[in-house]
Write a protein that holds these residues in place. Structure first.
Motif: not given
Length: 85
Positions: A53-72
């Motif tokens: 889950x992510x905060x509603x206000x996360x933009x596409x770059x913040x979401x992508x950063x989280x996806x990158x972190x999860x992959x790492x």
């Protein structure tokens, strides 16, 4: 010491401690890896997939950063859900 760098039309943020630079994605990946470790221990089997889950206000770059972190962290993200709180 806080820093930011631009690479491939994207800005990266992080901190520098001595000669070592830690990007936000790396720090979040460490946290996610620890959460994965806890979940695997409780489930008594390896956890590979997650819904995050992510905060509603996360933009596409913040979401992508989280996806990158999860992959790492070795986590396959099945979905990112908006958190309403």
């Amino acid at each position: 010491l806080f820093f930011s760098k631009k690479k491939k039309k994207r800005e990266y943020f992080g901190i520098q401690v001595g000669e070592k630079m830690y990007y936000v994605e790396n720090i979040v990946a460490l946290i996610l890896a620890k959460a994965k470790e806890f979940a695997s221990r409780e489930a008594q089997s390896e956890v590979k997939d997650a819904v995050i889950t992510v905060p509603l206000f996360f933009n596409q770059f913040q979401r992508q950063a989280l996806l990158d972190a999860a992959k790492l962290a070795g986590i396959n993200v099945l979905a990112l859900l908006n958190d309403n709180t």
